[in-house]
Design a protein around this motif. Structure first.
Motif, PDB file in Angstrom:
ATOM      1  N   ALA A 501     -41.065   8.769   0.287  1.00 11.76           N
ATOM      2  CA  ALA A 501     -40.758   8.128  -0.987  1.00 11.76           C
ATOM      3  C   ALA A 501     -41.115   9.066  -2.126  1.00 11.76           C
ATOM      4  O   ALA A 501     -41.873  10.036  -1.956  1.00 11.76           O
ATOM      5  N   ALA A 502     -40.569   8.772  -3.296  1.00 12.07           N
ATOM      6  CA  ALA A 502     -40.849   9.572  -4.487  1.00 12.07           C
ATOM      7  C   ALA A 502     -40.719   8.693  -5.722  1.00 12.07           C
ATOM      8  O   ALA A 502     -39.927   7.746  -5.760  1.00 12.07           O
ATOM      9  N   VAL A 503     -41.522   9.010  -6.738  1.00 12.10           N
ATOM     10  CA  VAL A 503     -41.440   8.370  -8.053  1.00 12.10           C
ATOM     11  C   VAL A 503     -41.451   9.496  -9.080  1.00 12.10           C
ATOM     12  O   VAL A 503     -42.259  10.435  -8.967  1.00 12.10           O
ATOM     13  N   TYR A 504     -40.574   9.437 -10.074  1.00 13.34           N
ATOM     14  CA  TYR A 504     -40.511  10.489 -11.069  1.00 13.34           C
ATOM     15  C   TYR A 504     -40.190   9.894 -12.432  1.00 13.34           C
ATOM     16  O   TYR A 504     -39.604   8.802 -12.547  1.00 13.34           O
ATOM     17  N   TYR A 505     -40.609  10.620 -13.472  1.00 10.25           N
ATOM     18  CA  TYR A 505     -40.393  10.139 -14.836  1.00 10.25           C
ATOM     19  C   TYR A 505     -40.158  11.328 -15.742  1.00 10.25           C
ATOM     20  O   TYR A 505     -40.924  12.299 -15.728  1.00 10.25           O
ATOM     21  N   GLY A 506     -39.084  11.269 -16.510  1.00  6.42           N
ATOM     22  CA  GLY A 506     -38.765  12.328 -17.437  1.00  6.42           C
ATOM     23  C   GLY A 506     -38.794  11.836 -18.874  1.00  6.42           C
ATOM     24  O   GLY A 506     -38.249  10.771 -19.198  1.00  6.42           O
ATOM     25  N   LEU A 507     -39.445  12.592 -19.746  1.00  4.34           N
ATOM     26  CA  LEU A 507     -39.556  12.235 -21.160  1.00  4.34           C
ATOM     27  C   LEU A 507     -39.439  13.509 -21.978  1.00  4.34           C
ATOM     28  O   LEU A 507     -40.316  14.390 -21.904  1.00  4.34           O
ATOM     29  N   ASP A 508     -38.362  13.603 -22.752  1.00  2.00           N
ATOM     30  CA  ASP A 508     -38.106  14.789 -23.567  1.00  2.00           C
ATOM     31  C   ASP A 508     -38.131  16.038 -22.677  1.00  2.00           C
ATOM     32  O   ASP A 508     -37.331  16.181 -21.785  1.00  2.00           O
ATOM     33  N   ARG A 509     -39.118  16.920 -22.932  1.00  2.00           N
ATOM     34  CA  ARG A 509     -39.189  18.188 -22.199  1.00  2.00           C
ATOM     35  C   ARG A 509     -40.064  18.105 -20.957  1.00  2.00           C
ATOM     36  O   ARG A 509     -40.207  19.103 -20.237  1.00  2.00           O
ATOM     37  N   TRP A 510     -40.648  16.944 -20.697  1.00  2.53           N
ATOM     38  CA  TRP A 510     -41.606  16.806 -19.604  1.00  2.53           C
ATOM     39  C   TRP A 510     -41.001  16.043 -18.437  1.00  2.53           C
ATOM     40  O   TRP A 510     -40.146  15.168 -18.609  1.00  2.53           O
ATOM     41  N   ARG A 511     -41.472  16.378 -17.240  1.00  2.00           N
ATOM     42  CA  ARG A 511     -41.099  15.624 -16.050  1.00  2.00           C
ATOM     43  C   ARG A 511     -42.305  15.596 -15.118  1.00  2.00           C
ATOM     44  O   ARG A 511     -42.916  16.633 -14.830  1.00  2.00           O
ATOM     45  N   VAL A 512     -42.647  14.386 -14.645  1.00  2.00           N
ATOM     46  CA  VAL A 512     -43.752  14.196 -13.710  1.00  2.00           C
ATOM     47  C   VAL A 512     -43.201  13.540 -12.457  1.00  2.00           C
ATOM     48  O   VAL A 512     -42.407  12.576 -12.539  1.00  2.00           O
ATOM     49  N   SER A 513     -43.590  14.047 -11.300  1.00  2.00           N
ATOM     50  CA  SER A 513     -43.089  13.474 -10.042  1.00  2.00           C
ATOM     51  C   SER A 513     -44.223  13.328  -9.032  1.00  2.00           C
ATOM     52  O   SER A 513     -45.179  14.111  -9.021  1.00  2.00           O
ATOM     53  N   LEU A 514     -44.108  12.307  -8.203  1.00  2.00           N
ATOM     54  CA  LEU A 514     -45.031  12.051  -7.104  1.00  2.00           C
ATOM     55  C   LEU A 514     -44.212  11.935  -5.830  1.00  2.00           C
ATOM     56  O   LEU A 514     -43.336  11.070  -5.721  1.00  2.00           O
ATOM     57  N   ASN A 515     -44.472  12.814  -4.874  1.00  2.00           N
ATOM     58  CA  ASN A 515     -43.751  12.810  -3.603  1.00  2.00           C
ATOM     59  C   ASN A 515     -44.696  12.393  -2.480  1.00  2.00           C
ATOM     60  O   ASN A 515     -45.797  12.952  -2.357  1.00  2.00           O
ATOM     61  N   LEU A 516     -44.275  11.438  -1.675  1.00  2.00           N
ATOM     62  CA  LEU A 516     -45.071  10.891  -0.584  1.00  2.00           C
ATOM     63  C   LEU A 516     -44.339  11.129   0.730  1.00  2.00           C
ATOM     64  O   LEU A 516     -43.180  10.730   0.889  1.00  2.00           O
ATOM     65  N   LYS A 517     -44.998  11.785   1.665  1.00  2.00           N
ATOM     66  CA  LYS A 517     -44.418  12.093   2.974  1.00  2.00           C
ATOM     67  C   LYS A 517     -45.135  11.311   4.062  1.00  2.00           C
ATOM     68  O   LYS A 517     -46.358  11.154   4.035  1.00  2.00           O
ATOM     69  N   ASN A 518     -44.363  10.824   5.040  1.00  2.00           N
ATOM     70  CA  ASN A 518     -44.914  10.097   6.188  1.00  2.00           C
ATOM     71  C   ASN A 518     -45.800   8.947   5.715  1.00  2.00           C
ATOM     72  O   ASN A 518     -47.008   8.898   5.971  1.00  2.00           O
ATOM     73  N   LEU A 519     -45.182   7.993   5.035  1.00  2.00           N
ATOM     74  CA  LEU A 519     -45.905   6.889   4.418  1.00  2.00           C
ATOM     75  C   LEU A 519     -46.748   6.091   5.400  1.00  2.00           C
ATOM     76  O   LEU A 519     -47.830   5.607   5.055  1.00  2.00           O
ATOM     77  N   THR A 520     -46.289   5.943   6.633  1.00  2.00           N
ATOM     78  CA  THR A 520     -47.013   5.125   7.622  1.00  2.00           C
ATOM     79  C   THR A 520     -48.024   5.933   8.412  1.00  2.00           C
ATOM     80  O   THR A 520     -48.651   5.407   9.329  1.00  2.00           O
ATOM     81  N   ASP A 521     -48.198   7.210   8.058  1.00  2.00           N
ATOM     82  CA  ASP A 521     -49.129   8.105   8.758  1.00  2.00           C
ATOM     83  C   ASP A 521     -48.841   8.137  10.261  1.00  2.00           C
ATOM     84  O   ASP A 521     -49.734   8.079  11.100  1.00  2.00           O
ATOM     85  N   LYS A 522     -47.552   8.241  10.578  1.00  2.00           N
ATOM     86  CA  LYS A 522     -47.101   8.245  11.967  1.00  2.00           C
ATOM     87  C   LYS A 522     -47.581   9.501  12.683  1.00  2.00           C
ATOM     88  O   LYS A 522     -47.462  10.615  12.163  1.00  2.00           O
ATOM     89  N   GLU A 523     -48.127   9.337  13.902  1.00  2.00           N
ATOM     90  CA  GLU A 523     -48.478  10.484  14.731  1.00  2.00           C
ATOM     91  C   GLU A 523     -47.253  10.885  15.555  1.00  2.00           C
ATOM     92  O   GLU A 523     -46.687  10.070  16.279  1.00  2.00           O
ATOM     93  N   TYR A 524     -46.858  12.136  15.435  1.00  2.00           N
ATOM     94  CA  TYR A 524     -45.675  12.614  16.139  1.00  2.00           C
ATOM     95  C   TYR A 524     -45.839  14.098  16.414  1.00  2.00           C
ATOM     96  O   TYR A 524     -46.731  14.761  15.871  1.00  2.00           O
ATOM     97  N   GLY A 525     -44.968  14.630  17.245  1.00  2.00           N
ATOM     98  CA  GLY A 525     -45.023  16.038  17.607  1.00  2.00           C
ATOM     99  C   GLY A 525     -43.820  16.795  17.097  1.00  2.00           C
ATOM    100  O   GLY A 525     -42.734  16.233  16.924  1.00  2.00           O
ATOM    101  N   THR A 526     -44.027  18.068  16.837  1.00  2.00           N
ATOM    102  CA  THR A 526     -42.932  18.963  16.481  1.00  2.00           C
ATOM    103  C   THR A 526     -42.873  20.073  17.526  1.00  2.00           C
ATOM    104  O   THR A 526     -43.656  20.097  18.472  1.00  2.00           O
ATOM    105  N   ARG A 527     -41.982  21.001  17.338  1.00  2.00           N
ATOM    106  CA  ARG A 527     -41.768  22.017  18.357  1.00  2.00           C
ATOM    107  C   ARG A 527     -42.998  22.885  18.543  1.00  2.00           C
ATOM    108  O   ARG A 527     -43.729  23.187  17.608  1.00  2.00           O
ATOM    109  N   GLY A 528     -43.241  23.268  19.780  1.00  2.00           N
ATOM    110  CA  GLY A 528     -44.331  24.169  20.120  1.00  2.00           C
ATOM    111  C   GLY A 528     -43.767  25.483  20.641  1.00  2.00           C
ATOM    112  O   GLY A 528     -42.653  25.882  20.298  1.00  2.00           O
TER     113      GLY A 528
END
Length: 550
Positions: A501-528
Motif C-alpha cells: 500500500a501507499a499514501v501520498y500527498y502533494g502540495l505546491d512544490r512538495w510531495r510526501v509519500s509513505l510506502n508499505l510493503k508486505n502489510l501482513t508480514d507474510k513469511e515467504y521464500g525467494t530464490r536461493g
C-alpha cells in the motif's frame, strides 16, 4: 520487450529484453531533491538538475542517487551510489546530439540464504546468516553512450548510437552445499566462491529509417566487440552448526581440486538487420524482419575459438477486427552466443517463439484488455549445476497464457490487473551433481523436470486514486505460485500472496509519500542458489520519502 528482439537490441535477447530509458535533458530549468528513511535503517537521497540555454539548443541534466541500508537479514548491509550526467545539442530541428554517462557503485554481502533440512526450511530465525565473514562484493559499472540523429527529409532519418559498457566485479560469496549430521547435530556444508571479473563491451549501431504511405522500414548494422577476463576460485569452508552457528576464527578456504576456472575471451559481432512495418490495408499491418549475426569467439586461456553465423527472422501481423479491437500474431527465431562460463563447446543459444493475441480498448480508450497465448522454445541454454558454479547446456520449453486489464477505471482511479499461466519444462538437461562418497560426482538426467523459479501462476493487482486535494492512496496484491528452487525438483518455495500500500500527498512544490510493503508480514521464500538453500523474503517494511521541486 517480450520475445526475441535481436533486430534492435543486440546480443542475447532470446526470451525478452529490458529497455533502459534514460532521463533526457529538458528545454527549461529544473531542480528537485528527495530524501527518504525506511525500515532496517535505510536512508537515501537523490537529486535531479537540468539547465538549458535560452533558445533551448543546448541543455544539461544531472541525476544522482545514494542509498544505505542494514538489510533485513544479519550482515546484509549494503550501499549504492550512482550519478548520471547527460548533455544534448540541437543546432536545429533536424539534428540532435546526446552524450550520456552513467556511473554506479554498489557494496554488499551476498546472501547465502537459509539451508534446507530434508527439503524444508528448519525452525531457525529468518534473520540468521550462515555466510562466511569473508563474504563481500563490489560492483562498479560505467555506461557511455553517444546518440546522433539527422532528419534528412520527411521520408529519411539517419541515426547512430556509439556505446561502451564496463563492469568491474570483485565478489566472494558463501554457497550452502547441504546439511549432514556427523554425530554432533546437523552441520551446514559450505563452499566459498571467489570471482574477479572484468567485462568490457564497445559497439556502434548505424540505422536508416525510411517512411512511405505503406512502409516504415528500419535498416541498420551493429558492430560490437566484448571482452571478459575472469577468474573463479572455489574452496571448502569449515562446517557450521545449523542451530548454534559459530564461525571458526581466521578460517581459510581449502581449494577444491579441479573446480577453479578462468577465462580471457574476446567476442566480435557483425550484424546487419532490418524491420519493415507494411500497411496492407486500413485494417491490416504486416511486420517483416531479419537479423544476420556473424560471431567470432576466442578465449586465450583455454585456446577455444569458434565462428558462428545465422539469420534470425521475424514475421508479425496485426488485424483490426472492428473499431478498437485487434488480433495479432507473430513468429520469430533468435540466435545468440553462449555465456563465456559455459563448459564444453559453447554451442550458440537459439530460440523459437509463437504468439497470438487479442487487444480491445474500452470506455473510449481509457481501458485496454489483452489476452495472449504463446510458446517459447530455447536450445543450448546455460543452466547452473547443483554445485552452483559449473554450467552446462540444456533445452527448455514454455507455454502459457497472459491476460491484462488496465487503464483509468474512473476519475483519478488508475489500475492494472494481470494474470499469467506458464507451463515450463526442461526438454533436455543432464546435470553434474556432487556426491558425499566416491566417485564424488555423477551425471543425472533432469529431462522432463520443471525449470527452477518458473511458477505456474502469477497474479498482480494495483489500484491508485488521486483526489483533487492532492491526497492519493494506492494498494495492491502480488500472488506467486509455488516454484522449484533447482532443476532436480526436490525442494520448492511455497506460493504466497503479498499486500502492499501507499499514501501520498502533494502540495505546491512538495510531495510526501509513505510506502508499505508486505502489510501482513507474510513469511515467504525467494530464490536461493542451488538446491540446498532459500533466501527468506523481506518482512513488513515502511519507507517515508519527502521531495521538493523547484
Amino acid at each position: 520487450f517480450k520475445g526475441p528482439a535481436g533486430y534492435l537490441n543486440g546480443i542475447n535477447p532470446l526470451a525478452g529484453v529490458v529497455n533502459l530509458v534514460r532521463k533526457q535533458t529538458l528545454p527549461h530549468g529544473l531542480a528537485s531533491f528527495g530524501i527518504g528513511w525506511g525500515s532496517f535503517h535505510t536512508t537515501e537521497a537523490s537529486f535531479d538538475l537540468n539547465a538549458a540555454s535560452a533558445e533551448g539548443r543546448t541543455s544539461f541534466r544531472l541525476n544522482g542517487l545514494w542509498r544505505e541500508s542494514d538489510g533485513y537479514r544479519d550482515g546484509r548491509d549494503y550501499s549504492v551510489s550512482a550519478i548520471h550526467p547527460v548533455f544534448a545539442w540541437r543546432p536545429n530541428e533536424r539534428k540532435a546530439l546526446t552524450v550520456s554517462l552513467e556511473l554506479s557503485s554498489s557494496d554488499y554481502r551476498p546472501d547465502a540464504g537459509l539451508p534446507l533440512l530434508a527439503g524444508v526450511l528448519p525452525d531457525v530465525p529468518r534473520e540468521r546468516s550462515y555466510a562466511s565473514p569473508l563474504d563481500q562484493s563490489r560492483q562498479d559499472i560505467a555506461r557511455i553512450q553517444v546518440d546522433y540523429e539527422v532528419v534528412i527529409n520527411e521520408r529519411f532519418t539517419v541515426r547512430n548510437k556509439l556505446y561502451s559498457r564496463e563492469l568491474d566485479w570483485d565478489t566472494r560469496g558463501t554457497l550452502i552445499s547441504g546439511v549432514l549430521d556427523f554425530g554432533t547435530g546437523p552441520q551446514v556444508l559450505r563452499v566459498l566462491l571467489d570471482l574477479d571479473d572484468r567485462q568490457n563491451l564497445f559497439g556502434n549501431q548505424l540505422e536508416l529509417l525510411w517512411r512511405t504511405d505503406r512502409h516504415q522500414l528500419l535498416a541498420g548494422i551493429e558492430l560490437m566487440r566484448s571482452t571478459d577476463d575472469f577468474s573463479l576460485d572455489v574452496g571448502f569452508l569449515p562446517v557450521i552448526d545449523l542451530f548454534v552457528p559459530v564461525e571458526t576464527p581466521g578460517a581459510t578456504p581449502i581449494p577444491i581440486p579441479g573446480q577453479a576456472s578462468s577465462g580471457d575471451s574476446e567476442t566480435t559481432i557483425v550484424a546487419p538487420y532490418f524491420v519493415d512495418q507494411i500497411r496492407l490495408s486500413d485494417r491490416a499491418r504486416l511486420m517483416l524482419g531479419a537479423r544476420f549475426d556473424s560471431i567470432d569467439f576466442d578465449d586465450r586461456l583455454s585456446g577455444l575459438s569458434r565462428s558462428d553465423s545465422e539469420i534470425s527472422p521475424l514475421v508479425g501481423l496485426v488485424f483490426e477486427v472492428k473499431p478498437e479491437t485487434w488480433i495479432y500474431a507473430n513468429v520469430a527465431r533468435s540466435f545468440a552466443p553462449a555465456s563465456v562460463r559455459v563448459a564444453g563447446e559453447r554451442q550458440p543459444e537459439k530460440s523459437r517463439q509463437f504468439e497470438i493475441g487479442l487487444r480491445r480498448d474500452l470506455a473510449g480508450g481509457r481501458l485496454h484488455t489483452i489476452l495472449a497465448a504463446y510458446q517459447l522454445e530455447r536450445d543450448n541454454i546455460a543452466i547452473p549445476d547443483d554445485n552452483g558454479f559449473t554450467q552446462q547446456a540444456g533445452d527448455q520449453r514454455s507455454r502459457g497464457l497472459e491476460a491484462e486489464l488496465g487503464g483509468e477505471f474512473g476519475k483519478g482511479l488508475v489500475g492494472t490487473l494481470s494474470y499469467a499461466y506458464n507451463e515450463a519444462e526442461l526438454i533436455r538437461f543432464a546435470e553434474l551433481v556432487q556426491l558425499p562418497f566416491p566417485p564424488f560426482f555423477a551425471v543425472l538426467d533432469r529431462s522432463g523436470n520443471t525449470p527452477a523459479f518458473a511458477p505456474e501462476h502469477l497474479f498482480r493487482a494495483w489500484l491508485s486514486r488521486t483526489f483533487d486535494s492532492g491526497l492519493g492512496v494506492a494498494g495492491g496484491l502480488r500472488w506467486v505460485d509455488s516454484q522449484f528452487i533447482a532443476e532436480d525438483n526436490v525442494a520448492e518455495i511455497d506460493g504466497h500472496a503479498l499486500l502492499d500500500a501507499a499514501v501520498y500527498y502533494g502540495l505546491d512544490r512538495w510531495r510526501v509519500s509513505l510506502n508499505l510493503k508486505n502489510l501482513t508480514d507474510k513469511e515467504y521464500g525467494t530464490r536461493g542458489f542451488g538446491s540446498f538453500s532459500v533466501i527468506p523474503g523481506q518482512p513488513f517494511s515502511a519507507t517515508v520519502r519527502i521531495e521538493y521541486r523547484m
